[in-house]
Design a protein around this motif. Structure first.
Motif, mmCIF file in Angstrom:
data_model
loop_
_atom_site.group_PDB
_atom_site.id
_atom_site.type_symbol
_atom_site.label_atom_id
_atom_site.label_comp_id
_atom_site.label_asym_id
_atom_site.label_seq_id
_atom_site.Cartn_x
_atom_site.Cartn_y
_atom_site.Cartn_z
ATOM 1 N N UNK A 1 2.253 9.546 2.423
ATOM 2 C CA UNK A 1 1.741 8.581 3.272
ATOM 3 C C UNK A 1 1.815 8.641 4.963
ATOM 4 N N UNK A 2 1.721 9.916 5.188
ATOM 5 C CA UNK A 2 1.973 10.142 6.730
ATOM 6 C C UNK A 2 0.778 9.458 7.597
ATOM 7 N N UNK A 3 -0.543 9.805 7.018
ATOM 8 C CA UNK A 3 -1.661 9.165 7.685
ATOM 9 C C UNK A 3 -1.784 7.671 7.708
ATOM 10 N N UNK A 4 -1.549 7.192 6.497
ATOM 11 C CA UNK A 4 -1.421 5.718 6.216
ATOM 12 C C UNK A 4 -0.667 4.838 7.238
ATOM 13 N N UNK A 5 0.883 5.844 7.256
ATOM 14 C CA UNK A 5 1.812 5.075 8.103
ATOM 15 C C UNK A 5 1.155 4.979 9.489
ATOM 16 N N UNK A 6 0.591 5.990 10.040
ATOM 17 C CA UNK A 6 0.064 6.160 11.525
ATOM 18 C C UNK A 6 -0.999 5.109 11.812
ATOM 19 N N UNK B 1 0.792 -1.211 -0.017
ATOM 20 C CA UNK B 1 0.057 0.069 -0.034
ATOM 21 C C UNK B 1 1.076 1.082 0.153
ATOM 22 N N UNK B 2 2.119 1.268 0.916
ATOM 23 C CA UNK B 2 2.522 2.678 0.817
ATOM 24 C C UNK B 2 3.328 2.623 -0.442
#
Length: 284
Positions: A264-269, A253-254
């Motif tokens: 990708x900041x929010x996805x990582x979190x 996904x990243x």
């Protein structure tokens, strides 16, 4: 000016998994070992205490073999291992497989337990180290040979032609030889870490024996040293996209977002967490 920036990781110790990951896909290596990410696991895949089912099964075997080494018989060692891991026993396929292995396979083996969980840190030059943990060192009384054993809790057992080519055990044999051990062979002790519909027709456990001659040992260790130094010198985290590399990659996904230029900041979190760390792709 390059869009992809060179990465010089603050790492001095390199495991077999790190090197194998880098050789397969540098981007995956960045996510796993530089950014130190892992996909958040489904709570169903964890047992009490937050560890994964496979980690619990691995710890169970470690306890069992330590008690065997201490002089307990099979039943006594198994009871002590169960007592220590009772909170992990409920609804855990890995634990069921470990217990089945002890009941069905262990009695057929004539092993003397020499070492359990051998941790090593071997200098390989330029201030770098080759690190790892060998699950078990045994002497098989039937042929008087010394074997290193690696327990693998897997979603699917590796084909024999794959284990025959894997470099992990030749590297571990090299490490043990440096530490003064004699090594005659290696064993991948594989246990399937998922539920199967028909346990009677699907292979749930298998031990693959591997010859570790001097040529294989030297070649495997040379690769470990060469790639470790390549990483330490700095690298560009290029993607190696393929069906095999991307099919089960936890960071897909990243990758997809970054390729499209998305943040990708929010996805990582939301979807990822700091790794714990046992990162073996398919294995635990």
């Amino acid at each position: 000016m390059s869009i992809v920036e060179k990465i010089k990781p603050d790492l001095t110790s390199y495991s077999n998994t790190m090197v194998e990951t880098f050789m397969n896909c540098r981007k995956r290596f960045q996510y796993a070992f530089v950014d130190q990410l892992q996909a958040k696991r489904d709570p169903k895949e964890r047992v009490e205490g937050g560890v994964s089912r496979g980690q619990a099964g691995h710890s169970f075997l470690e306890k069992f073999f330590k008690e065997i080494q201490a002089g307990h018989d099979t039943q006594g060692a198994m009871e002590l291992a169960i007592r220590e891991h009772v909170r992990h026993m409920s609804d855990n396929v890995a634990m069921e497989r470990a217990l089945s292995w002890i009941r069905d396979v262990w009695p057929t083996l004539d092993w003397e337990i020499l070492e359990v969980e051998v941790k090593f840190k071997i200098p390989i030059g330029d201030g770098l180290f080759f690190t790892g943990t060998i699950d078990l060192v045994v002497r098989d009384r039937t042929d008087n040979k010394i074997y290193i054993v690696d327990h693998k809790f897997l979603k699917d057992l590796y084909p024999r032609e794959i284990t025959a080519l894997m470099a992990q055990m030749p590297k571990y044999a090299a490490a043990l030889q440096i530490l003064g051990y004699k090594v005659d062979g290696a064993i991948y002790n594989m246990l399937r870490n998922r539920i199967v519909k028909n346990i009677h027709t699907v292979e749930t456990a298998r031990m693959d024996y591997l010859e570790v001659n001097d040529h294989r040992i030297k070649e495997a260790l040379a690769t470990q040293v060469m790639v470790s130094k390549e990483i330490a010198e700095g690298f560009y985290p290029h993607r190696n996209a393929s069906k095999i590399n991307c099919g089960f990659c936890p960071f897909k996904t990243l990758c997809e977002m970054e390729v499209q230029g998305q943040k990708t900041t929010i996805t990582r979190e939301i979807a990822f967490e700091q790794n714990d760390y046992v990162y073996e792709g398919n294995e635990i």
